[in-house]
Structure formats: structure tokens, C-alpha cells
Design a protein around this motif. Structure first.
Motif, PDB file in Angstrom:
ATOM      1  N   ASP A 187       0.804  -1.220   0.000  1.00 54.28           N
ATOM      2  CA  ASP A 187       0.000   0.000   0.000  1.00 54.28           C
ATOM      3  C   ASP A 187       0.837   1.270   0.000  1.00 54.28           C
ATOM      4  N   THR A 244      -1.284  -5.898   0.996  1.00 55.21           N
ATOM      5  CA  THR A 244      -1.991  -4.622   0.901  1.00 55.21           C
ATOM      6  C   THR A 244      -1.781  -4.030  -0.482  1.00 55.21           C
ATOM      7  N   GLY A 257      -2.234  -0.473  -3.056  1.00 54.04           N
ATOM      8  CA  GLY A 257      -2.297   0.986  -3.020  1.00 54.04           C
ATOM      9  C   GLY A 257      -2.440   1.577  -4.399  1.00 54.04           C
ATOM     10  N   GLU A 298      -7.329   5.072   4.336  1.00 55.01           N
ATOM     11  CA  GLU A 298      -7.051   3.714   3.868  1.00 55.01           C
ATOM     12  C   GLU A 298      -8.321   2.944   3.549  1.00 55.01           C
TER      13      GLU A 298
END
Length: 381
Positions: free
Chosen positions: A286, A349, A351, A371
Motif C-alpha cells: 500500500d 496490501t 495501493g 485507507e
């Protein structure tokens, strides 16, 4: 190495047949279903229709059942409709790369979803499907150096394709919109008699277009430039075989993620006469956006790339310079959306921030840094 894997898999095969399935209950899934805020950005003043990029926040539980994935996506379509951005038969919705790939875990035992890491989850998936895994490993044609990952996706491919088509056909038909349904990993799929079917060909990263009546177009977009880690199990396609599609708001061309970094993709786009561009993407982790760019992954840098940028500019700056913002200048595209997968899947994660273009100019992305905020971007054409 294959002999080692074979011995390992045969040792597992006896385990898979004696374990009872223990799926997550509907009550548990309802509790795990997150309630995210949704950011909505509108740009343009046209009345022809809208090109919409959606970045839903998804988790591993979003993929526990087919219904759960539908329930995770539906609020975004409803929010767009309620805010006058989603128009029946006059909107095309673009979703992120790999949004269908995690259907590999759908319908499986709770142990897969209670695992902390993707590796643990996939190991549990193999163990609980050991018989099927061994059969596919021994008798299916292998095209990949990563036979373990290839076999895992191959054994679940049929159910993945069915659930993927079911979810996106349902959304398209209910909201009467067209959908570029991100992408999914399948073995060289085809569309026959209106159904997505798999073959015994190599695994590919592919995108499908669903029409507003719920039907799926038989023109499949296949990723031509898989990055280095994808090359271990995915076959690269010939981008000159990817066709544009006539939509209610104009002719659309789709590039899957890294394909949007290569000049050859834009040559094909120009040749197709497309005026709209969809780019489903996924970047990890992320915080990848702020890391130093390492150059092209899996391929030589194109001739127009300034190699001084490598390890000097950020990943975000590189996307803006070498993907659609920088390369659309050589095209006649009126509207383009590049959307990114959002959320956390086990220990992975994702992003990235959507990149937008309208009438030949870059559009600023005003989304915040929250987030757990889903995002919708609507370009009025």
C-alpha cells in the motif's frame, strides 16, 4: 524439482479426503462485511454519458462466497446511481485488475480465511483440495515454471469463471450499465454461446466486458506485458490481438495495468480508433506509490524512457510520466480512467491512486488518504 513436488502432493492427497469442510456462516460473513465511506469525484460537463472508475475496498472475506463479493460491490454501483453519475445504458464502469482472481478462494473452508498470510491460505487451499490438485498437477498440461501456483489456479478455474460471470453479469443487468470487469487469471479462456469457458491453455491475466443486458462480449482482453513476478505463472499475450469494443458512449480500448506503460499499446489503441481508455491496475504494497521507481519490470525500458529516473523518482511519478498521463498525448482519446485495487487480502496490501484524463488533459485526483475509503470517479463525456 517436479519429483519433489509430486512426493509432497502425494503425501497430502490422503489428508484432503478425510477433512470435513467448515465454511464461514452467513452471520459471520455479515459481521466481516465492512462498511466503508465512499469518495465520489465528478469531472466534465458532457451529456452523452459517463465513464466511471470504481475502486472498492475489498478484503479476503469479500471473496468467501459469490454473494459476498456481490454485496461488497453493489453499494458502489448504488452510490453512483443515487448521485446521478450512473445512467442506464449510458455508463461504462471500470473496475481494478485482479478483482476476479481472488475467487480462487470462494466457497472454501474457514481455514483459508482465518489464515494470516496468502501463503498459508493457499497452502490450506491445496491441502483441502488435495485430490483435485494432484490430478491437475499430474495430468494437466503445464506451461509455467511455477507449477504449484499454476496448478492451484487451474484446479479452481471453472468455478472462478462461473462466479466471475455471475457477479458481473448480475451487476450489469441490474444497473443497466456496461462493465469492464477488472481482470481475472484463467487458462486461456474463450466465450462460447455466451459463457466464459476455460481451456487447457496457459494461464493468462484477462479482462471481460459485460454489456448492460448482462451478456459478456466475446472479445477478451489479454495482458501483453506481465511483470516479472507474473511471468513465473502467466503467459504474455499478443496485444495486436486485443480489440476495441463499441460501447454506448464511444469506442473503448482496454490495457491491463503494465500494458499502459508501453508505446506499442498506444500504437494499437490508435489503430483501433478508440476514443475511450480503461486501465485496470493493481500495485502492492500500500505504500508502493511513495517508493523509488525501479524501472520496467520483466522487460527492457522502452527507448523513450529516461533511465536517470530509475531509483530517483517515485513510483507515483513514474506512473504519471510513463503511463496514460504521459502517453495519451499521442492519441485522440477523449476520456481515460486508470483504477487501482484497494484493500487488504491476508497479508497483502494494495495501493495507488486513480489516474484520470478528460479531453486530452490530466484531471487532478482529489481523494484523501483514508485507507478504508472506497472511491468512485465519474467522467461526463
Amino acid at each position: 524439482m517436479r519429483r519433489y513436488y509430486l512426493l509432497f502432493l502425494l503425501s497430502l492427497s490422503g489428508v484432503g479426503f478425510v477433512q470435513c469442510s467448515d465454511p464461514l456462516s452467513n452471520v459471520e460473513l455479515e459481521a466481516y462485511r465492512p462498511q466503508h465511506s465512499i469518495y465520489l469525484q465528478k469531472d466534465g460537463t458532457g451529456s452523452r454519458g459517463t465513464l466511471i472508475g470504481m475502486e472498492p475496498v475489498l478484503s479476503k472475506y469479500s471473496y468467501a462466497t459469490e454473494e459476498n463479493l456481490y454485496q461488497a460491490l453493489d453499494p458502489y454501483f448504488r452510490h453512483a446511481q443515487d448521485n446521478d453519475t450512473l445512467f442506464a445504458d449510458r455508463s461504462v464502469v471500470v473496475l481494478p485488475e485482479y478483482i476476479g482472481t481472488w475467487l480462487v478462494a470462494t466457497g472454501e473452508d474457514r481455514s483459508i480465511f482465518e489464515a494470516e498470510t496468502i501463503d498459508e491460505a493457499m497452502q490450506s487451499l491445496v491441502i483441502r483440495n488435495a485430490g483435485s490438485f494432484v490430478r491437475h498437477y499430474l495430468f494437466a498440461t503445464s506451461y509455467s515454471p511455477d507449477a504449484l501456483k499454476e496448478t492451484l489456479f487451474r484446479m479452481k478455474a471453472e468455478s472462478m469463471a462461473e462466479r466471475y460471470q455471475s457477479v458481473f453479469s448480475r451487476l450489469a443487468k441490474e444497473y443497466r450499465v456496461s462493465i469492464v470487469a477488472g481482470s481475472i487469471v484463467l487458462p486461456h479462456p474463450e466465450v462460447k454461446q455466451g459463457r466464459i469457458v476455460i481451456t487447457d491453455g496457459p494461464l493468462e491475466n484477462v479482462s471481460f466486458y459485460f454489456k448492460s443486458d448482462g451478456s459478456v462480449d466475446d472479445r477478451i482482453i489479454r495482458k501483453g506485458f506481465p511483470i516479472a513476478e507474473e511471468k513465473a505463472f502467466l503467459k504474455e499475450a499478443k496485444i495486436n490481438e486485443n480489440a476495441s469494443i463499441d460501447t454506448p458512449i464511444g469506442r473503448l480500448y482496454t490495457m491491463i495495468c503494465a500494458d499502459s506503460w508501453f508505446p506499442d499499446s498506444y500504437s494499437e489503441l490508435n489503430r483501433s480508433g478508440a476514443e475511450l481508455l480503461a486501465v485496470p491496475s493493481m500495485v502492492t504494497p500500500d505504500d508502493a506509490w511513495t517508493q523509488k521507481w525501479k524501472g520496467y519490470s520483466g522487460y527492457a525500458n522502452p527507448a523513450d524512457v529516461d533511465t536517470h529516473d530509475i531509483e530517483r523518482i517515485t513510483e507515483r511519478a513514474a506512473w504519471e510520466k510513463y503511463s496514460i498521463t504521459g502517453r495519451l498525448k499521442s492519441t485522440k482519446v477523449r476520456g481515460a480512467v486508470n483504477v487501482f485495487f484497494r484493500g487488504r487480502l491476508w497479508n497483502m496490501t494494495a495501493g495507488g491512486d486513480a489516474i484520470l484524463s478528460l479531453s486530452g488533459r490530466a484531471i487532478s485526483n482529489h481523494a484523501g488518504k483514508e485507507e478504508n475509503e472506497g472511491r468512485i470517479y465519474a467522467l461526463y463525456l
